[in-house]
Every structure is written in structure tokens, then in C-alpha cells.
Design an enzyme around this catalytic site. Structure first.
Site, PDB file in Angstrom:
ATOM      1  N   ASN A 243       0.853  -1.183   0.000  1.00 46.24           N
ATOM      2  CA  ASN A 243       0.000   0.000   0.000  1.00 46.24           C
ATOM      3  C   ASN A 243       0.891   1.236   0.000  1.00 46.24           C
ATOM      4  O   ASN A 243       2.116   1.127  -0.026  1.00 46.24           O
ATOM      5  CB  ASN A 243      -0.958  -0.012   1.202  1.00 46.24           C
ATOM      6  CG  ASN A 243      -0.210  -0.114   2.513  1.00 46.24           C
ATOM      7  OD1 ASN A 243       0.596   0.747   2.847  1.00 46.24           O
ATOM      8  ND2 ASN A 243      -0.473  -1.179   3.265  1.00 46.24           N
ATOM      9  N   ASP A 311      -3.758  -6.664   4.377  1.00 50.06           N
ATOM     10  CA  ASP A 311      -4.767  -7.599   4.876  1.00 50.06           C
ATOM     11  C   ASP A 311      -4.564  -9.006   4.328  1.00 50.06           C
ATOM     12  O   ASP A 311      -4.919  -9.979   4.990  1.00 50.06           O
ATOM     13  CB  ASP A 311      -6.171  -7.105   4.503  1.00 50.06           C
ATOM     14  CG  ASP A 311      -6.532  -5.829   5.256  1.00 50.06           C
ATOM     15  OD1 ASP A 311      -6.167  -5.718   6.441  1.00 50.06           O
ATOM     16  OD2 ASP A 311      -7.166  -4.938   4.659  1.00 50.06           O
ATOM     17  N   LYS A 321      10.122 -15.517 -11.234  1.00 51.55           N
ATOM     18  CA  LYS A 321       9.250 -14.487 -11.764  1.00 51.55           C
ATOM     19  C   LYS A 321       8.143 -15.099 -12.618  1.00 51.55           C
ATOM     20  O   LYS A 321       8.409 -15.920 -13.505  1.00 51.55           O
ATOM     21  CB  LYS A 321      10.053 -13.490 -12.600  1.00 51.55           C
ATOM     22  CG  LYS A 321       9.197 -12.363 -13.188  1.00 51.55           C
ATOM     23  CD  LYS A 321      10.033 -11.422 -14.035  1.00 51.55           C
ATOM     24  CE  LYS A 321       9.146 -10.368 -14.678  1.00 51.55           C
ATOM     25  NZ  LYS A 321       9.909  -9.457 -15.561  1.00 51.55           N
ATOM     26  N   ASP A 340      -3.801 -10.683  12.164  1.00 48.72           N
ATOM     27  CA  ASP A 340      -4.251  -9.376  12.632  1.00 48.72           C
ATOM     28  C   ASP A 340      -3.420  -9.020  13.868  1.00 48.72           C
ATOM     29  O   ASP A 340      -3.664  -9.527  14.968  1.00 48.72           O
ATOM     30  CB  ASP A 340      -5.737  -9.421  12.975  1.00 48.72           C
ATOM     31  CG  ASP A 340      -6.313  -8.034  13.221  1.00 48.72           C
ATOM     32  OD1 ASP A 340      -5.628  -7.215  13.863  1.00 48.72           O
ATOM     33  OD2 ASP A 340      -7.452  -7.785  12.780  1.00 48.72           O
ATOM     34  N   ILE A 341      -2.436  -8.156  13.685  1.00 50.26           N
ATOM     35  CA  ILE A 341      -1.492  -7.862  14.761  1.00 50.26           C
ATOM     36  C   ILE A 341      -2.184  -7.134  15.907  1.00 50.26           C
ATOM     37  O   ILE A 341      -1.964  -7.438  17.092  1.00 50.26           O
ATOM     38  CB  ILE A 341      -0.308  -7.052  14.215  1.00 50.26           C
ATOM     39  CG1 ILE A 341       0.436  -7.859  13.145  1.00 50.26           C
ATOM     40  CG2 ILE A 341       0.650  -6.659  15.345  1.00 50.26           C
ATOM     41  CD1 ILE A 341       1.543  -7.102  12.450  1.00 50.26           C
ATOM     42  N   LEU A 342      -3.034  -6.164  15.590  1.00 42.27           N
ATOM     43  CA  LEU A 342      -3.724  -5.414  16.637  1.00 42.27           C
ATOM     44  C   LEU A 342      -4.621  -6.331  17.458  1.00 42.27           C
ATOM     45  O   LEU A 342      -4.617  -6.294  18.692  1.00 42.27           O
ATOM     46  CB  LEU A 342      -4.536  -4.276  16.014  1.00 42.27           C
ATOM     47  CG  LEU A 342      -5.318  -3.397  16.991  1.00 42.27           C
ATOM     48  CD1 LEU A 342      -4.373  -2.709  17.976  1.00 42.27           C
ATOM     49  CD2 LEU A 342      -6.151  -2.360  16.226  1.00 42.27           C
ATOM     50  N   PHE A 358      -4.528   2.099  14.606  1.00 44.74           N
ATOM     51  CA  PHE A 358      -4.833   3.104  13.590  1.00 44.74           C
ATOM     52  C   PHE A 358      -5.792   2.505  12.571  1.00 44.74           C
ATOM     53  O   PHE A 358      -5.699   1.306  12.253  1.00 44.74           O
ATOM     54  CB  PHE A 358      -3.551   3.571  12.895  1.00 44.74           C
ATOM     55  CG  PHE A 358      -2.929   4.786  13.532  1.00 44.74           C
ATOM     56  CD1 PHE A 358      -2.804   5.976  12.827  1.00 44.74           C
ATOM     57  CD2 PHE A 358      -2.476   4.748  14.839  1.00 44.74           C
ATOM     58  CE1 PHE A 358      -2.233   7.099  13.411  1.00 44.74           C
ATOM     59  CE2 PHE A 358      -1.902   5.849  15.441  1.00 44.74           C
ATOM     60  CZ  PHE A 358      -1.779   7.035  14.724  1.00 44.74           C
ATOM     61  N   LYS A 372     -14.103  -1.297  14.779  1.00 46.78           N
ATOM     62  CA  LYS A 372     -12.768  -1.872  14.934  1.00 46.78           C
ATOM     63  C   LYS A 372     -12.334  -1.871  16.397  1.00 46.78           C
ATOM     64  O   LYS A 372     -11.679  -2.809  16.861  1.00 46.78           O
ATOM     65  CB  LYS A 372     -11.780  -1.066  14.086  1.00 46.78           C
ATOM     66  CG  LYS A 372     -10.396  -1.664  13.951  1.00 46.78           C
ATOM     67  CD  LYS A 372      -9.577  -0.867  12.937  1.00 46.78           C
ATOM     68  CE  LYS A 372      -8.220  -1.521  12.697  1.00 46.78           C
ATOM     69  NZ  LYS A 372      -7.426  -0.775  11.677  1.00 46.78           N
ATOM     70  N   LYS A 376     -11.377  -5.573  17.926  1.00 48.61           N
ATOM     71  CA  LYS A 376      -9.954  -5.898  18.084  1.00 48.61           C
ATOM     72  C   LYS A 376      -9.453  -5.777  19.518  1.00 48.61           C
ATOM     73  O   LYS A 376      -8.284  -6.055  19.792  1.00 48.61           O
ATOM     74  CB  LYS A 376      -9.118  -5.032  17.143  1.00 48.61           C
ATOM     75  CG  LYS A 376      -9.559  -5.210  15.688  1.00 48.61           C
ATOM     76  CD  LYS A 376      -8.490  -4.898  14.711  1.00 48.61           C
ATOM     77  CE  LYS A 376      -8.952  -5.205  13.286  1.00 48.61           C
ATOM     78  NZ  LYS A 376      -7.897  -5.015  12.294  1.00 48.61           N
TER      79      LYS A 376
END
Length: 434
Positions: A243, A311, A321, A340-342, A358, A372, A376
């Protein structure tokens, strides 16, 4: 008065950089007296240092002139700042445990002046729990510690552990000396008991701490864990899912936390940003690597999960390649969900006291953040609208979503967002907080 530096050089390959450090310090008008450990003499010679410092170079505890007058005590106190560069894992361990078995460590135990340690060592040695434990003890004892640089090492490995460049060390030395010049008593006795290892910036009187820490905010004694940047999830050796996160907001928060006196661990995805002064940085690439680094850094008093973690990842990244096959159809990609780390921290056995996530959203910002927050197990969600140029930009407008409501902040530079957030964190951790 001419600034006086007592430079202790310990025995690592980075010791050769001490010659350039001395040259720069002398160029800036400072007096330098040098001490070489026995191991350091394998890398640089007393003759070279003597020529550059224009002073005798000290190597042996029992060969100091007029030792009958306790020369090592005098040497340890006839300076405005004591600098150890490079500071190896070995000398840091001795410092942390009060060992005085040679001239260098005896001077460090005898000094009543501020101490700046500039570590340099192998990346695995730097991240070893024993070294981190020693660093934490030294920080608590009042030693000011620079964070090593990242990069390739003489041993062939890559990571955190390189001695900062001499000009960066000089900048830090000048910063500490400038504070003394402005009236802040760096060499004054701190107002606490028992006496400190050395009267350095992290253990100076309260009036000095107020000037060191922005707006009087103090997070001393707290461990703050921060993630920043994107993650890169490989598709093949040359392509990845990612991202637009630049890491700027997370790095700004890490810098603000360090300035407030916290011990900061920053787990960074692939970004090209300089490491803020006074933090421990761990570089990772993928979400799974980030999770491992985050869990390895626990326990922490506060975790601020700023990173924009991908995600999804490919189920099986190709080891070659991927090529077009002439059919006009794209190569099939099977995606699986990343950890999902949080949420993992929200239900972790070592859950931080304050857990902040965040939320980068493009619509229904507050609503998505509220969902969220509950899902979480976080205490706060910092929600921001990234539909514009926030990702990669220098400004941000956030909403702090908690179980008690929403606090909307106006657009401001990311470093100001960081400062305001750290002030809010400090207030939440205050013994007087509701």
C-alpha cells in the site's frame, strides 16, 4: 571555556571511526583526551590518537601520571562529557553491572559527569535480550544512549548495529554541550537517591527534564512499542502486494515518544526514513515478520500500531518471476488473510496497558473505527481519512475513538499529531488519570 571531552574507545571494528570523530571534535574547538581499552589497541594505536588529540593517550590503570594522587579519579572528572564510541556489548555489560576491571570501566564507575554511549556491534548481539536488558538498566541509571545505524556490517550481516557516522555523533555531543551552555547543569547532581551511574540527561534535575521533554511530558520508565509503514507481501521475487503508507506518522510518533523519555521499540516495514534518535528499530518486510517482531518486543506499557499492514498475502509466493503465457489471462493468485497484529495484542497474555490502533479509512471514518475498537480489543483507535494525499503526505487529520466518545482533531503536520498523541498517552498513564 573550551568544551572538554573524555573519549573512551572500546575494542570493536568500528574503533577506526574514532579517529575521524576526534578530528571533527578538534575542528569544532573541543579538547579531547582519549582512553583506549586493551582490545581497542588492536584497531587503533595510541600514537595515532595522540597526534590527533595533541594529548597523552591513556591505556593502563596503573600507568597514569601521579597515580598516587588517584589519577583515574581526576581524569574521570576533568571533562564536560564522557563519550564511549564505539561502545561494544562487552563494555555496556560491564557498565550495567558496575564492573571496573580496567582503566575505561574504572573511569566510568568513578565519573560524576554525564555519559554518552554510542553502541556498535553485530545485529544479533544488539537484539540479544542480555544486551537489551543492559541498555534498559543503563538508561535507568542515567546513561544517554545513541541508537546504532542500520546497514551492512564487517561480518557480512545486515541490520541494526553499525556505529553512527562521526558527524552524527558530533551533532549529539554538541547538543548535550549546548544545553549545558544555556544554563542546564548537565554535570550537576540529580535530585534523587541513590546517586546515579553518571549525571546524564536522562537522570537530571526536574527543571532540566522539563526542557528536555516537550511541554513537560514525561514517559520515563515506560516502554512504548510502535509499528510503522507498510508491509510487502511477495507474489514472486520481483512483485509484491503493498500500500502507499510512507511510515511518516509512525516514525513521528516514535520520535515524540523518545523525546518524552520513553524507551521506544519501532518495528518498521519497508520504508526509506532515517531512524529517530534514541530508539531501537527493527526492520521487517511482511505482516508475519512484523507480528513476530512485535511479540518479541513485549512486554510494553503502550503499543501504538500505526503500520498499514496488508490484509492479504498470496497463499504460495512463486520462487521464480511469473511470466505471461500468451493466453491474455493473468496468472491466478490465491490470497489468504494475514494475521491481525492489533487483534492479537488485544487478546495477548502480555497485552500492553494501553493499546492503540490506527484505522486508515476512505468512508464512514468514525463508524468503521468504532466497530474496529470493539472487534480488536483496543483501547483507542486513531482514525484518519486516507482518500486524499494523507498516505505519503506531511499532514493528517485524525479522530481518536474510544469507548467514551470521539475526539476530532483538525488538520495538522504529522509531527504535531504525534506530539499531541504522546501528550494524550502520558496523561492516560498518569497516576491521576481517571
Amino acid at each position: 571555556m573550551t568544551p572538554r571531552i573524555l573519549l573512551i574507545i572500546s575494542g570493536g571494528i568500528a574503533a577506526y571511526k574514532s579517529l575521524e570523530l576526534v578530528r571533527l571534535l578538534r575542528k569544532r574547538g573541543m579538547t579531547v583526551r582519549a582512553v583506549l581499552t586493551q582490545s581497542a589497541q588492536q584497531f587503533v594505536t595510541p600514537l595515532s590518537l595522540g597526534v590527533l588529540t595533541e594529548n597523552p593517550v591513556f591505556t593502563d590503570l596503573f600507568n597514569l601520571k601521579d597515580e598516587q594522587e588517584i589519577g583515574h579519579i581526576q581524569l574521570s572528572r576533568q571533562a564536560d562529557l564522557v563519550v564511549i564510541a564505539p561502545a561494544t556489548a562487552n563494555i555496556l555489560a560491564k557498565m550495567a553491572n558496575g564492573i571496573a576491571d580496567d582503566l575505561a570501566t574504572t573511569l566510568l564507575l568513578a565519573t560524576d559527569k554525564p555519559v554518552l554511549a554510542v553502541p556498535a556491534m553485530n545485529v544479533r548481539m544488539w537484539h540479544h535480550r542480555a544486551t537489551q536488558r543492559n541498555l534498559e538498566r543503563l538508561h535507568a541509571d542515567g546513561v544517554h544512549i545513541m541508537t546504532p545505524d542500520d546497514g551492512a556490517m564487517a561480518c557480512g550481516e545486515f541490520g541494526t548495529g553499525r556505529l553512527p557516522e562521526p558527524d552524527a555523533i558530533v551533532t549529539e555531543i554538541e547538543r548535550l554541550l549546548a544545553m549545558s551552555k544555556s544554563g542546564d547543569p548537565l554535570d550537576g547532581q540529580p535530585d534523587f537517591s541513590p546517586p546515579p551511574f553518571g549525571s546524564s540527561l536522562s537522570r537530571t534535575p526536574h527543571n532540566v527534564l522539563d526542557k528536555l521533554e516537550p511541554n513537560g511530558v514525561s514517559l520515563r520508565g515506560k516502554h512504548i512499542l510502535i509499528t510503522a509503514g507498510p508491509t510487502h507481501e511477495p507474489i514472486d521475487p520481483v512483485r509484491y502486494i503493498a500500500n502507499r503508507s510512507s511510515g511518516k506518522q509512525g516514525f513521528a510518533i516514535a520520535a515524540a515518544a523518545a523525546q518524552a523519555g520513553a524507551r521506544v521499540t519501532l518495528v518498521a516495514g519497508p520504508v526509506h526514513l532515517p531512524t529517530p534518535q534514541g530508539i531501537t528499530r527493527i526492520d521487517v518486510e511482511t505482516a508475519r515478520e512484523m507480528l513476530v517482531a512485535v511479540e518479541s518486543a513485549l512486554p510494553a506499557d503502550v503499543a501504538i500500531m500505526v503500520a498499514a499492514v496488508a490484509d492479504w498475502r498470496t497463499a504460495d509466493a512463486a520462487d521464480q518471476k511469473l511470466k505471461k503465457d500468451g493466453s491474455g489471462q493473468p496468472a491466478p493468485l490465491t490470497l489468504v488473510e494475514n494475521p491481525d497484529i492489533l487483534a492479537t495484542l488485544g487478546h495477548h497474555a502480555q497485552r500492553p496497558t494501553l493499546l492503540i490502533g490506527f484505522a486508515a479509512e476512505t468512508q464512514k471514518i468514525a463508524e468503521h473505527a468504532q466497530a474496529k475498537l470493539a472487534r480488536k480489543g483496543a483501547d483507542w483507535i486513531v482514525a484518519n481519512d486516507v482518500s486524499g494525499d494523507v498516505m505519503g503526505g506531511d499532514a493528517n487529520a485524525v479522530q481518536i475513538v474510544t469507548a467514551f466518545g470521539i475526539d476530532a482533531w483538525p488538520v495538522m503536520p504529522k509531527d504535531q499529531v504525534a506530539q499531541k498523541l504522546i501528550e494524550k498517552v502520558a496523561d492516560a498513564l498518569s497516576p491521576h488519570a481517571d
